[in-house]
Design a protein around this motif. Structure first.
Motif, PDB file in Angstrom:
ATOM      1  N   GLN A  48       0.820  -1.197   0.000  1.00 23.71           N
ATOM      2  CA  GLN A  48       0.000   0.000   0.000  1.00 23.71           C
ATOM      3  C   GLN A  48       0.859   1.255   0.000  1.00 23.71           C
ATOM      4  N   PRO A  51      -1.268   8.830  -0.725  1.00 20.61           N
ATOM      5  CA  PRO A  51      -1.041   9.935  -1.665  1.00 20.61           C
ATOM      6  C   PRO A  51       0.178  10.769  -1.297  1.00 20.61           C
ATOM      7  N   TYR A  61      -0.309   7.552  -9.940  1.00 14.91           N
ATOM      8  CA  TYR A  61      -0.941   6.282  -9.606  1.00 14.91           C
ATOM      9  C   TYR A  61      -0.676   5.210 -10.659  1.00 14.91           C
ATOM     10  N   VAL A  65       1.386   1.506 -10.085  1.00 17.58           N
ATOM     11  CA  VAL A  65       0.828   0.203 -10.447  1.00 17.58           C
ATOM     12  C   VAL A  65       1.768  -0.523 -11.402  1.00 17.58           C
ATOM     13  N   LEU A  83      -4.601   1.736  -1.802  1.00 23.37           N
ATOM     14  CA  LEU A  83      -4.323   3.149  -1.554  1.00 23.37           C
ATOM     15  C   LEU A  83      -4.667   3.450  -0.106  1.00 23.37           C
ATOM     16  N   HIS A  91      -8.462  11.538  -5.002  1.00 18.25           N
ATOM     17  CA  HIS A  91      -7.324  10.619  -4.934  1.00 18.25           C
ATOM     18  C   HIS A  91      -7.781   9.172  -5.082  1.00 18.25           C
ATOM     19  N   CYS A  92      -8.893   8.847  -4.465  1.00 19.97           N
ATOM     20  CA  CYS A  92      -9.432   7.493  -4.592  1.00 19.97           C
ATOM     21  C   CYS A  92      -9.832   7.187  -6.032  1.00 19.97           C
ATOM     22  N   ARG A  94      -8.626   8.422  -8.759  1.00 26.12           N
ATOM     23  CA  ARG A  94      -7.425   8.235  -9.583  1.00 26.12           C
ATOM     24  C   ARG A  94      -6.832   6.852  -9.379  1.00 26.12           C
ATOM     25  N   ALA A  95      -6.826   6.383  -8.152  1.00 27.55           N
ATOM     26  CA  ALA A  95      -6.292   5.046  -7.867  1.00 27.55           C
ATOM     27  C   ALA A  95      -7.197   3.965  -8.463  1.00 27.55           C
ATOM     28  N   PHE A 100      -5.784  -0.031  -8.894  1.00 23.74           N
ATOM     29  CA  PHE A 100      -5.609  -0.510  -7.523  1.00 23.74           C
ATOM     30  C   PHE A 100      -6.729  -1.507  -7.190  1.00 23.74           C
ATOM     31  N   VAL A 103      -9.081   0.923  -2.163  1.00 21.24           N
ATOM     32  CA  VAL A 103      -8.712   2.291  -1.782  1.00 21.24           C
ATOM     33  C   VAL A 103      -9.284   2.575  -0.403  1.00 21.24           C
TER      34      VAL A 103
END
Length: 314
Positions: A48, A51, A61, A65, A83, A91-92, A94-95, A100, A103
């Motif tokens: 993990q 940000p 991001y 990955v 994340l 931010h979530c 984008r992940a 991901f 998150v």
């Protein structure tokens, strides 16, 4: 429908009454140390990153990955990408788009309603792409949690509120505050196991314990027996890595950076191995009561967004 790697690992942890070690990684060396530890112990792993860590490194991001994917090719490791501590919905998102597996929307510093609405918004976007969401209810403090001040009753997770929060948000994992803390404790941590037991009987979700640093092994194992399925480690591991670099520089002032980093990588891997060993060791039968519901209301991955959650981000 794609398989969510973290969901599979959580299911396995539940079956074996164990917990997944979640390691915050900051660079190539820490990623490789974690992968080596997982391969050496034949144990699944959560890698993990927060940000803030990505910002420090100037990595986005998608790059993270891809970096992990490239490094993991040389290791026979079962892992998931998470994340950590994203305080903004953006931010979530984008992940999620970057690939991901899960998150964390951290609204613990906000009001209950803001936390609720932010979590619902993230769940709506994540579940459409089979990505899991972790939230925090209550507030895991910094190292002041080992002292007498402030009164921790004000920040502990309330079991009944946790039930309502999970039911309304449909979040997949819940991080709880039961006396655990981020960073090094200023005094011995005092985990409220009775509260933890009440929480796990109130919700049908995997429970997350933040602030694994400094918690005694017996307390870790008791937490696992009471439903904790993901345990976060950062401060202690970061300290292990940095102390190894400092020690190498002290003992060998002419050492190259790559030599110091190699030593730090080995030290970090050893530390992670120790944590994986006691988090995944057989403790079957130590739980005093079964995990919360096994009825039709029990946890299932929520991959379809409801109309209610759709309204949150409309």
């Amino acid at each position: 429908m794609k398989e969510n790697r973290l969901q599979r690992l959580l299911d396995q942890a539940e079956q074996h009454n164990s917990a997944l070690v979640a390691v915050n990684v900051s660079n190539v060396e820490t990623i490789k140390a974690a992968l080596h530890a997982a391969e050496s112990t034949q144990t699944a792993l959560i890698l993990q990153v927060a940000p803030l860590q990505l910002d420090f490194q100037g990595i986005d991001y998608d790059e993270f990955v891809e970096l992990v994917s490239v490094l993991a090719r040389r290791h026979n490791v079962d892992y998931a990408l998470h994340l950590d501590h994203a305080e903004e919905v953006e931010h979530c998102l984008r992940a999620i788009d970057a690939g991901f597996d899960s998150v964390m929307f951290d609204g613990s510093k906000q009001s209950y309603d803001q936390n609720l609405q932010g979590t619902k918004a993230v769940c709506y976007a994540a579940h459409r792409k089979q990505v899991l969401v972790e939230a925090e209810l209550g507030r895991v403090l910094g190292n002041e949690a080992g002292s007498d001040e402030p009164s921790l009753d004000d920040v502990y997770t309330d079991p009944q509120l946790a039930k309502a929060f999970v039911e309304e948000t449909q979040v997949d994992l819940l991080a709880v505050a039961i006396g655990n803390a981020h960073g090094f404790h200023v005094g011995p941590p005092k985990l409220d196991f009775e509260r933890l037991n009440q929480i796990r009987l109130s919700i049908s979700r995997p429970i997350v314990l933040h602030g694994g640093t400094g918690i005694p092994v017996d307390d870790i194992r008791q937490s696992i027996a009471l439903g904790v399925r993901k345990i976060n480690y950062f401060t202690e591991l970061d300290s292990t890595f940095m102390n190894a670099i400092k020690q190498e520089a002290k003992e060998n002032p002419s050492a190259l950076m790559i030599q110091s980093f190699a030593k730090a990588q080995r030290a970090l891997s050893d530390d992670i191995i120790a944590k994986m060993t006691y988090c995944s060791s057989a403790i079957l039968g130590k739980a005093t009561t079964p995990l919360a519901s096994t009825s039709s209301n029990a946890y299932q991955p929520h991959v379809t967004a409801s109309a209610q959650t759709e309204e949150v981000i409309a």
